[in-house]
Design a protein around this motif. Structure first.
Motif, PDB file in Angstrom:
ATOM      1  N   GLU A   1      34.929  11.850 120.612  1.00 26.91           N
ATOM      2  CA  GLU A   1      34.932  11.505 119.045  1.00 26.91           C
ATOM      3  C   GLU A   1      35.101  12.859 118.424  1.00 26.91           C
ATOM      4  O   GLU A   1      34.515  13.965 118.499  1.00 26.91           O
ATOM      5  CB  GLU A   1      33.557  10.892 118.780  1.00 26.91           C
ATOM      6  N   THR A   2      35.933  12.891 117.564  1.00 26.45           N
ATOM      7  CA  THR A   2      36.278  13.896 116.302  1.00 26.45           C
ATOM      8  C   THR A   2      34.783  14.896 115.942  1.00 26.45           C
ATOM      9  O   THR A   2      34.739  16.052 115.990  1.00 26.45           O
ATOM     10  CB  THR A   2      37.063  13.688 115.136  1.00 26.45           C
ATOM     11  N   ARG A   3      33.861  14.055 115.524  1.00 23.30           N
ATOM     12  CA  ARG A   3      32.649  14.681 115.194  1.00 23.30           C
ATOM     13  C   ARG A   3      32.006  15.435 116.221  1.00 23.30           C
ATOM     14  O   ARG A   3      31.072  16.226 115.948  1.00 23.30           O
ATOM     15  CB  ARG A   3      31.594  13.575 114.624  1.00 23.30           C
TER      16      ARG A   3
ATOM     17  N   THR B   1      40.927  14.316 121.632  1.00 26.14           N
ATOM     18  CA  THR B   1      40.140  13.718 120.708  1.00 26.14           C
ATOM     19  C   THR B   1      40.736  12.737 119.712  1.00 26.14           C
ATOM     20  O   THR B   1      41.964  12.430 119.607  1.00 26.14           O
ATOM     21  CB  THR B   1      40.034  15.161 119.563  1.00 26.14           C
ATOM     22  N   GLN B   2      39.656  11.857 119.375  1.00 28.07           N
ATOM     23  CA  GLN B   2      40.076  10.459 118.680  1.00 28.07           C
ATOM     24  C   GLN B   2      38.965  10.234 117.682  1.00 28.07           C
ATOM     25  O   GLN B   2      37.722  10.565 117.899  1.00 28.07           O
ATOM     26  CB  GLN B   2      40.197   9.518 119.561  1.00 28.07           C
ATOM     27  N   ASN B   3      39.411   9.763 116.399  1.00 26.92           N
ATOM     28  CA  ASN B   3      38.319   9.225 115.654  1.00 26.92           C
ATOM     29  C   ASN B   3      38.168   7.827 116.206  1.00 26.92           C
ATOM     30  O   ASN B   3      39.053   7.051 116.614  1.00 26.92           O
ATOM     31  CB  ASN B   3      38.686   8.956 114.140  1.00 26.92           C
ATOM     32  N   SER B   4      37.070   7.222 116.214  1.00 23.67           N
ATOM     33  CA  SER B   4      36.573   5.802 116.806  1.00 23.67           C
ATOM     34  C   SER B   4      37.450   4.940 116.129  1.00 23.67           C
ATOM     35  O   SER B   4      38.062   3.843 116.831  1.00 23.67           O
ATOM     36  CB  SER B   4      35.093   5.434 116.692  1.00 23.67           C
ATOM     37  N   SER B   5      37.820   5.287 114.823  1.00 25.98           N
ATOM     38  CA  SER B   5      38.437   4.168 114.090  1.00 25.98           C
ATOM     39  C   SER B   5      39.942   4.166 114.391  1.00 25.98           C
ATOM     40  O   SER B   5      40.686   2.787 114.318  1.00 25.98           O
ATOM     41  CB  SER B   5      38.469   4.603 112.703  1.00 25.98           C
ATOM     42  N   GLU B   6      40.491   5.026 115.498  1.00 24.46           N
ATOM     43  CA  GLU B   6      41.994   5.091 115.678  1.00 24.46           C
ATOM     44  C   GLU B   6      42.054   4.126 117.129  1.00 24.46           C
ATOM     45  O   GLU B   6      43.058   3.915 117.356  1.00 24.46           O
ATOM     46  CB  GLU B   6      42.465   6.539 115.935  1.00 24.46           C
ATOM     47  N   LEU B   7      40.796   4.210 117.952  1.00 27.11           N
ATOM     48  CA  LEU B   7      41.122   3.842 119.223  1.00 27.11           C
ATOM     49  C   LEU B   7      41.715   2.514 119.375  1.00 27.11           C
ATOM     50  O   LEU B   7      42.386   2.320 120.410  1.00 27.11           O
ATOM     51  CB  LEU B   7      39.252   3.527 119.831  1.00 27.11           C
TER      52      LEU B   7
ATOM     53  N   PRO C   1      26.919  16.637 122.482  1.00 21.75           N
ATOM     54  CA  PRO C   1      27.789  15.693 121.916  1.00 21.75           C
ATOM     55  C   PRO C   1      26.860  14.342 121.995  1.00 21.75           C
ATOM     56  O   PRO C   1      26.354  13.904 122.809  1.00 21.75           O
ATOM     57  CB  PRO C   1      28.674  15.514 122.862  1.00 21.75           C
ATOM     58  N   LYS C   2      27.126  13.519 120.890  1.00 21.97           N
ATOM     59  CA  LYS C   2      26.579  12.274 120.691  1.00 21.97           C
ATOM     60  C   LYS C   2      27.183  10.860 120.855  1.00 21.97           C
ATOM     61  O   LYS C   2      26.690   9.928 121.073  1.00 21.97           O
ATOM     62  CB  LYS C   2      25.830  12.218 119.346  1.00 21.97           C
ATOM     63  N   TRP C   3      28.299  11.127 120.967  1.00 23.85           N
ATOM     64  CA  TRP C   3      29.231   9.846 120.783  1.00 23.85           C
ATOM     65  C   TRP C   3      29.967   9.373 122.280  1.00 23.85           C
ATOM     66  O   TRP C   3      30.684  10.065 122.839  1.00 23.85           O
ATOM     67  CB  TRP C   3      30.565  10.141 119.904  1.00 23.85           C
ATOM     68  N   SER C   4      29.090   8.538 122.977  1.00 24.44           N
ATOM     69  CA  SER C   4      29.520   7.915 124.177  1.00 24.44           C
ATOM     70  C   SER C   4      30.752   7.036 123.606  1.00 24.44           C
ATOM     71  O   SER C   4      30.987   6.616 122.748  1.00 24.44           O
ATOM     72  CB  SER C   4      28.422   6.997 124.752  1.00 24.44           C
ATOM     73  N   PHE C   5      31.475   6.779 124.946  1.00 26.98           N
ATOM     74  CA  PHE C   5      32.680   5.790 124.642  1.00 26.98           C
ATOM     75  C   PHE C   5      32.260   4.474 124.434  1.00 26.98           C
ATOM     76  O   PHE C   5      32.922   3.742 123.504  1.00 26.98           O
ATOM     77  CB  PHE C   5      33.642   5.819 125.974  1.00 26.98           C
ATOM     78  N   ASP C   6      31.103   4.105 124.712  1.00 24.74           N
ATOM     79  CA  ASP C   6      30.434   2.977 124.488  1.00 24.74           C
ATOM     80  C   ASP C   6      30.343   2.796 122.850  1.00 24.74           C
ATOM     81  O   ASP C   6      30.895   1.863 122.165  1.00 24.74           O
ATOM     82  CB  ASP C   6      28.930   2.495 125.168  1.00 24.74           C
ATOM     83  N   MET C   7      29.612   3.915 122.226  1.00 28.34           N
ATOM     84  CA  MET C   7      29.559   3.912 120.714  1.00 28.34           C
ATOM     85  C   MET C   7      31.074   3.876 120.258  1.00 28.34           C
ATOM     86  O   MET C   7      31.267   3.334 118.975  1.00 28.34           O
ATOM     87  CB  MET C   7      28.647   4.983 120.493  1.00 28.34           C
ATOM     88  N   MET C   8      31.898   4.735 120.554  1.00 30.06           N
ATOM     89  CA  MET C   8      33.430   4.702 120.183  1.00 30.06           C
ATOM     90  C   MET C   8      33.923   3.491 119.971  1.00 30.06           C
ATOM     91  O   MET C   8      34.503   3.051 119.108  1.00 30.06           O
ATOM     92  CB  MET C   8      33.901   5.933 120.603  1.00 30.06           C
TER      93      MET C   8
END
Lengths: 330, 330
Positions: free
Chosen positions: B234-236, B168-174, B308-315
């Protein structure tokens, strides 16, 4: 070899240790309690301690080749779950960590048939692939012990064998009303005492009407109408399995059921035991399904050459001698 | 409902708690540390403590309807196994004992995909029936947590759900070199620092030649020649799975993989991340097989309606914004 035996003061330890000495091993005995009398022998040393406290485990393991981990707290009282956790789960964890740090060559974990749902098996006979769904927390601590052993085998290269042992008794305990297991299993007075201690009102209600001030044996029947059937293995046959696991080269993490070939049908043996010792028996229908299972030792026979010798007939015969002896010591 | 969230200060807790408040639940946050800033809200209360110490757990659970057990210590350093044991195994045991005594209505256990041997799966995609053979002690503590949860579900009637969550990651951490996971995963400097800390000489030897004083991204390849492929969710989207598990009526002990639909192929995304943030990447062949797996969330989709909604592209797109922000704060 240098062999550490945890739980050396217990039922199995007391038979295992002398056998290891006969085989010329040097044995370190470890237990929370040291027996009042123990053999003085140059091959043996005694260390008293508690695995759950972790202190001293490193020293305990220094120079050991093999660890036979018998030590475990036994209780079926839910109020004792914390003690079961610390002794059986935390204690086993500290021991395993120590074994990896001390490069122990072989770790024998003595688990229990209680990792299976013995009171409601999914198929019979129960083999080593049967799903593990313990119904007691004691069984759960053994399942978790197994999982930890498998982790250290898989991830740290520990050579380990897991033995799921049957219910174990010395023949001499079988007809002793004061014995921890056989007392409440077979004798009405001891069963009533245990039901009180475990606050098991449903069982007490069923038992009380049978008590007329005179001892009775119990032939237990479940709500399904079946007489109980379970494995009861002589300690010497469990020890045979442990010795074979020490001696045999095996892939790490191998699991074996260890117990006598066939289970004990109570409807056959309670009448026989009753006749032998002259105590009448009563047929008691308990308010839950019968304990009725059979466990296969075929894998141990095939891969370890396991060959248990003590039929229940032989155990009962020896037990009756002890019982008579207790009645008429002169 | 009254909901206790353990590990409320962690990555997931920080997103979960505000969402529970929006849904009008009263939330008790529990963690070893209280965050410097936390929301002041009549629906929230904070309790600081350590589950492994057991004291206070009874009070903590009084009046709670649901427990979401996120709290766990995370480490992959074998020297920290004892801390992992006490936080994750002993702490979970004390919590479960308390839940049964306090008649908690639902227990959500947040387990991990690390209960599977993700680095050497037996088949793909990994579903909930895949054998659990963790290769890290962290994963082992989660496996044991699951087994304890299943025991209390089976033997004590606890209503429980087990969620095996993806990495799990927040996008902001990546794209933050200082982030605990993504730093060493993607950035050469942070990876070298971690390899030193874990005394991983084999990895250090491979990494050092690439370091020329300038930051690089890492495209990791295994000895099998394959670029790494793993789930990063993504965490969400993890929080969505937890909320669905709270809301959905299920048989006790049900297990779900929770994570994004598809894994992240590093050979596709490292070049893209490199281009987005203007840091070159190097292709590093590590001295072990590639981490290369895919986990199925089909059961969660079917029974929980998980989406789930957050693809890695979006992240990555969001991550790049954060990265640029950090570079040019004005």
């Amino acid at each position: 070899m240098n062999i550490l035996v945890t739980g050396a003061s217990g039922r199995i330890g007391k038979v295992l240790v002398p056998t290891l000495l006969e085989q010329r091993h040097r044995v370190t005995c470890f237990d929370v309690k040291v027996p009042d009398r123990f053999r003085i022998d140059p091959g043996i040393s005694w260390i008293q301690g508690n695995l759950a406290k972790s202190a001293g485990i490193k020293e305990l393991l220094r120079g050991q080749d093999v660890v036979i981990h018998l030590g475990a707290y036994m209780s079926w009282d839910k109020k004792e779950n914390k003690k079961l956790f610390s002794s059986n789960i935390q204690g086993t964890f500290f021991l395993l960590e120590g074994c990896v740090q001390n490069s122990i060559k072989k770790f024998i974990f003595v688990s229990s048939g209680e990792v299976y749902p013995e009171s409601k098996p999914e198929y019979l006979p129960i083999d080593e692939n049967h799903p593990r769904k313990p119904t007691s927390f004691y069984g759960e601590t053994k399942l978790i012990g197994e999982e930890m052993v498998q982790y250290y085998a898989r991830a740290c290269g520990l050579q380990a064998v897991i033995l799921r042992i049957s219910h174990t008794q010395n023949s001499s305990e079988l007809l002793d009303p004061s014995s921890f297991f056989s007392g409440p299993r077979f004798f009405l007075s001891a069963r009533i005492v245990r039901a009180k201690k475990l606050r098991n009102k449903a069982e007490l209600d069923v038992l009380k009407p049978f008590w007329d001030g005179k001892e009775k044996l119990i032939l237990p029947i479940g709500t399904d109408g079946k007489a109980f059937k379970m494995h009861i293995t002589e300690t010497r046959d469990i020890v045979q399995g442990i010795l074979l696991a020490v001696q045999t080269d095996l892939p790490s993490g191998e699991v074996f059921n260890i117990g006598y070939d066939v289970p004990v049908p109570f409807d056959v043996y309670i009448p026989r035991m009753s006749q032998l010792i002259g105590i009448p028996y009563v047929t008691v229908t308990f308010p839950y399904p019968s304990v009725w299972y059979e466990t296969s030792n075929a894998k141990a026979k095939r891969l370890l050459g396991y060959n248990p010798k003590w039929s229940f007939d032989m155990m009962v015969e020896e037990a009756a001698k002890f019982h008579r002896k207790a009645e008429n010591p002169l």
